[in-house]
Design an enzyme around this catalytic site. Structure first.
Site, mmCIF file in Angstrom:
data_model
loop_
_atom_site.group_PDB
_atom_site.id
_atom_site.type_symbol
_atom_site.label_atom_id
_atom_site.label_comp_id
_atom_site.label_asym_id
_atom_site.label_seq_id
_atom_site.Cartn_x
_atom_site.Cartn_y
_atom_site.Cartn_z
ATOM 1 N N SER A 76 5.624 33.482 16.821
ATOM 2 C CA SER A 76 6.151 34.827 17.284
ATOM 3 C C SER A 76 4.671 35.909 17.041
ATOM 4 O O SER A 76 3.804 35.347 16.686
ATOM 5 C CB SER A 76 7.015 35.171 16.006
ATOM 6 O OG SER A 76 6.809 36.615 15.941
ATOM 7 N N TYR A 92 10.523 36.549 7.732
ATOM 8 C CA TYR A 92 10.246 36.089 8.926
ATOM 9 C C TYR A 92 8.545 35.898 9.439
ATOM 10 O O TYR A 92 8.148 34.798 9.976
ATOM 11 C CB TYR A 92 10.816 36.960 9.949
ATOM 12 C CG TYR A 92 10.745 36.710 11.501
ATOM 13 C CD1 TYR A 92 11.737 35.742 12.073
ATOM 14 C CD2 TYR A 92 9.657 37.199 12.162
ATOM 15 C CE1 TYR A 92 11.608 35.803 13.288
ATOM 16 C CE2 TYR A 92 9.556 36.983 13.670
ATOM 17 C CZ TYR A 92 10.620 36.066 14.210
ATOM 18 O OH TYR A 92 10.487 35.719 15.426
#
Length: 257
Positions: free
Chosen positions: A149, A162
């Site tokens: 990401s 995350y």
């Protein structure tokens, strides 16, 4: 002799296992690999998207099998990989795609939310890589593709687990790449930028945050999920046989600023 370019990207005869491959970005990874000739094995917690995904894969003349499984359960990876090999007789490509994001203020984050995100995004990627490697080592070939990401490189003050998990995915990619390279197995990662998905709707609807993001992207638009398809085909194919331990950012230039 240089191989024909079509041959380099040809995945016919390969089997790809994709976690969460029937919905979201995972469905686009499924579509990409099937379009290049791979048969697909999908594991997901529910049967959401199975019928649509089966139709997509079938339209490319490829086979697809599904297993409904919570990938965070004990022995889920072993069970899934075993089922894949039993169905198709092989496993050539693993895409560790399944992921979750939970947003909250720093003092309001629950321990259970931390554990949920880490277990899905990072621990499952480790266990699935471990089981897939056992199969791939027998043939001294294979491709493991992890999904990172932008938060693999940056902070995220509302998405602590995350961010931690996606930093961890890049570390895991490098460690597995180093260990498996002598055996002809390549391990790489894709770091999607800001992609138009259900997970990012909350950001797109926030006018101020949306404009901040767009001003940071030289290409000046949120990517469509299909813009990731070429990269996953490349990393799954012979074209990337001398690429390992790398993370490819598909971000429209976001990390340049």
């Amino acid at each position: 002799m240089i191989a024909d370019s079509n041959e380099l990207f040809d995945l016919r005869g390969n089997v790809a296992l994709i976690t969460g491959g029937a919905s979201g970005l995972g469905q686009y990874y499924t579509k990409a690999l099937a379009s290049a000739g791979a048969d697909i094995f999908i594991v997901s917690r529910t049967d959401k998207g199975w019928k649509e995904t089966e139709k997509i894969v079938s339209n490319y003349g490829r086979k697809v099998e599904f297993i409904q499984q919570d990938i965070t359960e004990k022995d889920a990876a072993k069970k899934t990989v075993s089922n894949c090999v039993n169905k198709f007789g092989k496993l050539n490509i693993l895409v560790n795609n399944a992921g979750v994001q939970i947003r909250n203020n720093i003092l309001d984050f629950k321990d259970s939310d931390w554990l949920k995100v880490i277990n899905i995004n990072l621990n499952a990627a480790y266990f699935f890589s471990h089981e897939a490697a056992k199969v791939m080592l027998k043939h001294h070939s294979g491709k493991i593709i992890n999904i990172g990401s932008m938060q693999s490189f940056r902070a995220g003050k509302f998405i602590f687990p995350y961010t931690a998990s996606k930093h961890g995915v890049i570390g895991l990619t490098k460690a597995y790449a180093d260990a498996l390279a002598p055996e002809g197995i390549q391990v790489n990662a894709i770091a999607p930028g800001y992609i138009d998905t259900e997970m990012t709707k909350v950001l797109q609807k926030n006018e101020k945050r949306n404009q901040e993001i767009l001003s940071h992207i030289p290409e000046n638009h949120w990517a469509g999920p299909s813009e990731l398809m070429g990269t996953v085909i490349y990393l799954a194919s012979k074209a990337s046989n001398y690429v390992t331990g790398s993370t490819i950012a598909v971000d429209g230039g976001y990390l340049l600023k």
